[in-house]
Each structure stands twice: as C-alpha cells, then as structure tokens.
Design an enzyme around this catalytic site. Structure first.
Site, PDB file in Angstrom:
ATOM      1  N   TYR A 190      14.173  -3.659  14.154  1.00  0.00           N
ATOM      2  CA  TYR A 190      15.071  -3.546  12.998  1.00  0.00           C
ATOM      3  C   TYR A 190      15.570  -2.116  12.764  1.00  0.00           C
ATOM      4  O   TYR A 190      16.325  -1.883  11.814  1.00  0.00           O
ATOM      5  CB  TYR A 190      14.408  -4.122  11.738  1.00  0.00           C
ATOM      6  CG  TYR A 190      13.022  -3.598  11.430  1.00  0.00           C
ATOM      7  CD1 TYR A 190      12.817  -2.315  10.957  1.00  0.00           C
ATOM      8  CD2 TYR A 190      11.903  -4.420  11.586  1.00  0.00           C
ATOM      9  CE1 TYR A 190      11.562  -1.842  10.655  1.00  0.00           C
ATOM     10  CE2 TYR A 190      10.625  -3.965  11.291  1.00  0.00           C
ATOM     11  CZ  TYR A 190      10.459  -2.671  10.823  1.00  0.00           C
ATOM     12  OH  TYR A 190       9.202  -2.212  10.525  1.00  0.00           O
ATOM     13  N   LYS A 222      12.462   3.903  10.225  1.00  0.00           N
ATOM     14  CA  LYS A 222      12.596   3.697  11.679  1.00  0.00           C
ATOM     15  C   LYS A 222      14.028   4.016  12.128  1.00  0.00           C
ATOM     16  O   LYS A 222      14.231   4.535  13.229  1.00  0.00           O
ATOM     17  CB  LYS A 222      12.225   2.262  12.056  1.00  0.00           C
ATOM     18  CG  LYS A 222      10.758   1.897  11.819  1.00  0.00           C
ATOM     19  CD  LYS A 222       9.830   2.481  12.859  1.00  0.00           C
ATOM     20  CE  LYS A 222       8.415   1.934  12.752  1.00  0.00           C
ATOM     21  NZ  LYS A 222       7.460   2.568  13.672  1.00  0.00           N
TER      22      LYS A 222
HETATM   23  P1  NAP Z   1      -1.714  -0.347  13.350  1.00  0.00           P
HETATM   24  O1  NAP Z   1      -2.834  -0.759  14.235  1.00  0.00           O
HETATM   25  O2  NAP Z   1      -1.919  -0.507  11.904  1.00  0.00           O
HETATM   26  O3  NAP Z   1      -1.343   1.156  13.706  1.00  0.00           O
HETATM   27  C1  NAP Z   1      -1.014   2.114  12.815  1.00  0.00           C
HETATM   28  C2  NAP Z   1      -1.750   3.374  13.256  1.00  0.00           C
HETATM   29  O4  NAP Z   1      -1.207   4.474  12.564  1.00  0.00           O
HETATM   30  C3  NAP Z   1      -3.236   3.317  12.974  1.00  0.00           C
HETATM   31  O5  NAP Z   1      -3.954   3.724  14.122  1.00  0.00           O
HETATM   32  C4  NAP Z   1      -3.427   4.345  11.855  1.00  0.00           C
HETATM   33  O6  NAP Z   1      -4.698   4.998  12.007  1.00  0.00           O
HETATM   34  C5  NAP Z   1      -2.267   5.293  12.102  1.00  0.00           C
HETATM   35  N1  NAP Z   1      -1.826   5.959  10.882  1.00  0.00           N
HETATM   36  C6  NAP Z   1      -1.392   5.383   9.731  1.00  0.00           C
HETATM   37  N2  NAP Z   1      -1.084   6.319   8.833  1.00  0.00           N
HETATM   38  C7  NAP Z   1      -1.341   7.521   9.424  1.00  0.00           C
HETATM   39  C8  NAP Z   1      -1.237   8.867   8.984  1.00  0.00           C
HETATM   40  N3  NAP Z   1      -0.794   9.178   7.761  1.00  0.00           N
HETATM   41  N4  NAP Z   1      -1.582   9.838   9.849  1.00  0.00           N
HETATM   42  C9  NAP Z   1      -2.034   9.543  11.096  1.00  0.00           C
HETATM   43  N5  NAP Z   1      -2.145   8.288  11.567  1.00  0.00           N
HETATM   44  C10 NAP Z   1      -1.807   7.291  10.725  1.00  0.00           C
HETATM   45  O7  NAP Z   1      -0.333  -1.088  13.686  1.00  0.00           O
HETATM   46  P2  NAP Z   1       0.346  -1.520  15.072  1.00  0.00           P
HETATM   47  O8  NAP Z   1       0.791  -2.923  14.880  1.00  0.00           O
HETATM   48  O9  NAP Z   1      -0.529  -1.178  16.218  1.00  0.00           O
HETATM   49  O10 NAP Z   1       1.682  -0.626  15.119  1.00  0.00           O
HETATM   50  C11 NAP Z   1       1.815   0.494  15.985  1.00  0.00           C
HETATM   51  C12 NAP Z   1       3.266   0.952  16.015  1.00  0.00           C
HETATM   52  O11 NAP Z   1       4.106  -0.078  16.517  1.00  0.00           O
HETATM   53  C13 NAP Z   1       3.833   1.334  14.650  1.00  0.00           C
HETATM   54  O12 NAP Z   1       4.739   2.407  14.798  1.00  0.00           O
HETATM   55  C14 NAP Z   1       4.602   0.093  14.245  1.00  0.00           C
HETATM   56  O13 NAP Z   1       5.635   0.365  13.310  1.00  0.00           O
HETATM   57  C15 NAP Z   1       5.164  -0.336  15.590  1.00  0.00           C
HETATM   58  N6  NAP Z   1       5.533  -1.753  15.662  1.00  0.00           N
HETATM   59  C16 NAP Z   1       4.566  -2.715  15.708  1.00  0.00           C
HETATM   60  C17 NAP Z   1       4.945  -4.049  15.809  1.00  0.00           C
HETATM   61  C18 NAP Z   1       3.926  -5.150  15.909  1.00  0.00           C
HETATM   62  O14 NAP Z   1       4.335  -6.332  16.049  1.00  0.00           O
HETATM   63  N7  NAP Z   1       2.633  -4.880  15.875  1.00  0.00           N
HETATM   64  C19 NAP Z   1       6.309  -4.386  15.830  1.00  0.00           C
HETATM   65  C20 NAP Z   1       7.264  -3.387  15.760  1.00  0.00           C
HETATM   66  C21 NAP Z   1       6.867  -2.064  15.691  1.00  0.00           C
HETATM   67  P3  NAP Z   1      -5.578   5.516  10.759  1.00  0.00           P
HETATM   68  O15 NAP Z   1      -5.721   4.384   9.823  1.00  0.00           O
HETATM   69  O16 NAP Z   1      -6.861   5.935  11.422  1.00  0.00           O
HETATM   70  O17 NAP Z   1      -4.837   6.679  10.198  1.00  0.00           O
END
Ligand code: NAP
Length: 265
Positions: free
Chosen positions: A147, A162
């Site tokens: 998106y 994003k």
């Molecule tokens: P996730 O496991 O919740 O990953 C988010 C990560 O960001 C966690 O490891 C968290 O670690 C870290 N984080 C959050 N706030 C932070 C901060 N202030 N400083 C440093 N680290 C921080 O989610 P995910 O699904 O794997 O997503 C990973 C990426 O892919 C993201 O950019 C997301 O937008 C993108 N994405 C995911 C999907 C999907 O379907 N899963 C789809 C589109 C895009 P801590 O809690 O230890 O800080």
C-alpha cells in the site's frame, strides 16, 4: 540459486531483525555468509535469533536500540563497525502498525508509527551513510508494504509513513549513487507473522487471514523464505544495476481489483 556464501565477509545491519520477517532476513543473510547486527528495542527478541545464528556457525551481534532515537541508531552503526569492521548492507525492517479509523487515531498513535517507520528509516540511513560509502557497493533495503503506492484504510499512519519511505528510497538512490550506494525496497503483501496477526488481524486471525487469502490470485500467503530470497537477490551482485526500485512480492494481490465477473464467462 545463489553462490554459496555470496555475502562472505560482508556485514548487514537489520532493524527489527529478531522477529517475524526481520528474523527471516537475518537467518538467510547469515546463511549466505553475512555477519549480522540485529537491532530492536527488546533484547529478548534479539537474543533468540542471535543465538540461533551463532549455533549454526554464523556471526551475529544483538544491539538493543529504538530507531526513533538517533543516538541509539548511531550506537548500532558504531557497534557494527567496531565488532565486524564496517557495514555493507542496511535493511530497514523495523515498523509499528495497528488498526484504527483515521478519525479515532490519537496524535500520539500517528506520531509513534511515523516516528518508527519514516523517521527511524531516515535516521538509520543517515547514521549508516559514512560506513556504507566506504563499501563498494553499499546497499540499503527498505521494507515497505504494497500500500505504499496506494491506500490502506484502517492504517493511515502506516500508509503515509511507508509512502514516505518509498519517496526516501527513490531520492536517496539518486543522491547517493555517486557514493556507490544502492537504495532499493521491497513491498510485501501478506506474510503471516505473530506481530502482524496480533496488531492487524485481532479477534480471529485465522479467519481474517483466510479472507485476505481470497484476494490473492496465487491463492496463498507468501512464505518467509520467498521474501528473504528476494532480499538476498536485491542485495547481491546479481542486482547490481538496480537502484531506486521497489519490488512488489504479493502473489498478484495488488492487481486483483476486477470490475467484471470474469470467472463466470
Ligand atoms: P514484527 O515481527 O512485529 O516486526 C516488527 C519489528 O520491528 C520487531 O522486531 C520490533 O522489535 C521492531 N521494532 C518496532 N518498533 C521498533 C523501534 N521503535 N525501534 C526498533 N525496532 C522496533 O512484524 P513483521 O510482520 O515481521 O513486519 C516486518 C516488516 O515487514 C515491517 O516493516 C512491516 O511493515 C513489513 N510488512 C509486513 C507484512 C506482513 O504481512 N507481515 C506485510 C507488509 C509489510 P522490538 O519489539 O524488539 O522493538
């Protein structure tokens, strides 16, 4: 597909590298020979992935840091340099997101997501720059969402942030080309992770995931290895002429807005 250990002697900093998709990037890059510095707020998130990499014979460093704080981010880059000798690749994967209608979204909620996703990505790029410019090529990979080029009702904060990261990707690709730094992005569709399920598919995650799957022409969610291999490709010499580009990986979801009932003809 890849030469064994294609990232041998290279260093990758991966934000949010301990959980979900970040963990998949960390494990795959380490498997391909990279020394990996993982950075996020919760040390427990980082320790499990760091230890998994070390048990497999790789090198990993866990650096607790909040990407919203420039001083934390600077410390991460310094630690990667001190421990591993430099930085070749930066993957900006850390993010925050949650479902909320725009008219109910608090100013703080807006600020928090934009701070992590947009400001955090810029701080990391800026702090890694002096190290990346010493490498040929330095590479930055920003993790968007499909998106970023469209709209995302229910997550206006994330959609706007994003989109900002996409503009950042294209702009830095032009500005930093003269320093030999490539800046690219990946826009993932649906890749189930515990973090996404908790924040974006509350209540009935399995039901919501099944509903989303119906919108995907490929008929399934993406696998973490598919995403990690795309990231590795974009950071590899096979993609050395690609910069300023965002690659969508979503099983065709972005194009599935049929006007007609084409299945019935
Ligand atoms: P996730 O496991 O919740 O990953 C988010 C990560 O960001 C966690 O490891 C968290 O670690 C870290 N984080 C959050 N706030 C932070 C901060 N202030 N400083 C440093 N680290 C921080 O989610 P995910 O699904 O794997 O997503 C990973 C990426 O892919 C993201 O950019 C997301 O937008 C993108 N994405 C995911 C999907 C999907 O379907 N899963 C789809 C589109 C895009 P801590 O809690 O230890 O800080």
């Amino acid at each position: 597909m890849f030469r064994d250990r294609i990232f041998q002697d290279q260093v990758a900093v991966i934000t949010g590298g301990g959980t979900g998709l970040g963990r998949a990037f960390s494990l795959r890059f380490a498997e391909l020979g990279a020394r990996v510095a993982l950075a996020s707020r919760n040390p427990e998130h980082l320790a499990a992935t760091r230890d998994e990499i070390r048990r497999a014979g790789g090198q990993a460093l866990a650096m607790p840091a909040d990407v919203r704080k420039p001083e934390d981010v600077e410390a991460v880059m310094r630690a990667a340099k001190d421990e591993f000798g430099g930085i070749d690749m930066l993957i900006n994967n850390a993010a925050g997101n949650f479902l909320c209608r725009a008219e109910k979204l608090s100013y703080n909620g807006w600020r928090s997501v934009v701070d992590i996703v947009l400001n955090g990505t810029f701080y990391c790029c800026r702090a890694a720059f002096p190290y990346l410019r010493e490498r040929h090529p330095g590479r930055i990979l920003n993790i968007l969402a499909t998106y970023a080029e469209g709209a995302s009702p229910g997550t206006v904060h994330s959609a706007a942030a994003k989109a900002g990261v996409l503009a950042l990707t294209r702009t830095l690709a032009v500005e930093w080309a003269e320093y030999g730094i490539q800046v690219k992005a990946i826009a993932p569709g649906l890749f189930p992770t515990p973090g996404a399920a908790e924040r974006l598919w509350p209540g009935d995650p399995a039901g919501q995931e099944a509903r989303m799957r119906q919108m995907i022409p490929a008929g399934r969610a993406g696998r973490h290895d598919e995403l990690a291999n795309l990231a590795a490709y974009l950071c590899s010499p096979y993609a050395s002429y690609i910069t300023g580009e965002a690659v969508v990986i979503d099983g065709g979801m972005s194009w599935n807005h049929p006007l007609f009932d084409w299945r019935s003809v």
